[in-house]
Design an enzyme around this catalytic site. Sequence first.
Site, short mmCIF file in Angstrom:
data_model
loop_
_atom_site.label_atom_id
_atom_site.label_comp_id
_atom_site.label_asym_id
_atom_site.label_seq_id
_atom_site.Cartn_x
_atom_site.Cartn_y
_atom_site.Cartn_z
N ASP A 309 0.83 -1.21 0.00
CA ASP A 309 0.00 0.00 0.00
C ASP A 309 0.87 1.27 0.00
O ASP A 309 0.43 2.32 -0.48
CB ASP A 309 -0.89 -0.03 1.25
CG ASP A 309 -1.88 1.11 1.27
OD1 ASP A 309 -2.37 1.49 0.20
OD2 ASP A 309 -2.17 1.63 2.37
N CYS A 382 14.80 5.75 13.33
CA CYS A 382 15.73 4.91 14.12
C CYS A 382 15.90 5.41 15.56
O CYS A 382 15.76 4.64 16.51
CB CYS A 382 17.08 4.83 13.42
SG CYS A 382 18.35 4.04 14.42
S1 SF4 Z 1 17.49 -2.00 13.80
FE1 SF4 Z 1 18.38 -0.64 15.35
S2 SF4 Z 1 19.74 0.70 14.16
FE2 SF4 Z 1 18.30 -0.23 12.70
S3 SF4 Z 1 16.58 1.22 12.55
FE3 SF4 Z 1 16.07 -0.28 14.14
S4 SF4 Z 1 16.72 0.70 16.05
FE4 SF4 Z 1 17.77 1.77 14.37
#
Ligand code: SF4
Length: 452
Positions: A309, A382
């Site tokens: 989507d 993140c």
């Molecule tokens: S896996 Fe870890 S480093 Fe990658 S986006 Fe997710 S929180 Fe960030």
Amino acid sequence: MVTTLNVENAPPAFHLLVKPTGAVCNLDCKYCFFLSKEMLYPGSRFRMADELLETYIKQLLESHQVPEVNLAWQGGEPTLMGLDFFKRMIDLANNYKKPGQTLAHTMQTNGTKLDDEWGAFFKENNFLIGLSVDGTKEMHDTYRVNKGGAGSFDQVMRGLEVLKRHNVDFNILCTVHNANADHGAEVYRFFRDELGADFMQFIPIVERANETLLPLANVGWSERDGGERPLYVQQGNLVTERSVKSKQYGRFLIDIFEEWVRRDVGSVYVQIFDVTLGSWVGQHNLCIFSPTCGTALALEHNGDLYSCDHYVEPDYLLGNIHETHMLELVASEKQRQFGQDKLDSLPQYCLDCDVRFACHGGCPRNRFITTPDGEPGLNYLCAGYKDFFHHVSMPMNIMANLLDQQRAPSEIMAVYAQQDAAQAALLARTGRNDPCPCGSGKKFKQCHGKKQ
Ligand code: SF4
Ligand code: SF4
């Protein structure tokens, strides 16, 4: 009735969001870049034809090798098709379902068109309705506006009353943006206490743009004078002013979690908390936090099937179900690669991350920033994800252990009650400006004396 189809490498089940009106909607939400997808089908009436409705249902039921099949309607605004369309849908689905197959009907709606006829229909057919609400009236009306620019909150509340009057199951879908992101606990309490919701999802608004598009995108994706609007594509590493900031999203979730874990575990379902607990016990229940994806597709009003989507874009068109059976498209090498790319494109920063087991890099559509050492492909969210997953690590461990012992995760609320009582007692004995007895070197009020 239909039979089961055998296609090599086909998954036993997949999720298909159907957009019977394409991107057409009676509202004009400022952050809704889906509205711009109308431009992919110039001249279209944006109405799924009955012939295609039948083809879709027949193929969907033929394709599934699991007992329960989900028929999921989304938009645009699906209720614009009118009730008769969905009554025909129910007849066709009942006609084509295989012996032993059960049907789960879901619809995502802005709720503004609902009346008692819709309510009775939803109840009779056991629909689960996803209702879009962004918080209190002020928060909601900031961006969820009609074509004239007026807020839609009052109309949505009338729709919610219809659902409640008819005892229809509903789920609040709340997008998180700069008008509500600093008010996580307030938003959550409003849904729980004022709306009586016990199912909620919190979806971050991340509207990506490049330098050229950003000024236009900041104005919104609705029609401009002269009927034009910019087409949204997944390009650029900037975001609009409406978008939630990464750490702000993490804080929003943490604020809600702190309330939920003390009083609502087991009685209020918050999708991301449930999915996170799933990760803690080795299950992946949502594509964005799974290692790979590719089994959540989108069907346009004319039969075009897209990888997802969020990727209704020419490069992600798999084919048209009038010409090729949907199961062949779902099992195609192009779609397999789409899902595998989620894993293969992870930057080293994610591969080394201590919460990768829960995050898996998030959705690829948001992977447009660079890692601290300059590698591209990191998720814009993140920092917020990290904050959230780290924050909930201890309680998730406790709840996972409870599950392991076949006990209810809700027992965690007693742990928090004890901890809070001990903290209150400590606070009563300790001046808020004294050094914290935990030895952190901070003042008590900055450390364990924080107000929750
Ligand atoms: S896996 Fe870890 S480093 Fe990658 S986006 Fe997710 S929180 Fe960030
Ligand atoms: S692209 Fe994102 S939303 Fe789409 S299936 Fe993959 S993880 Fe899910």
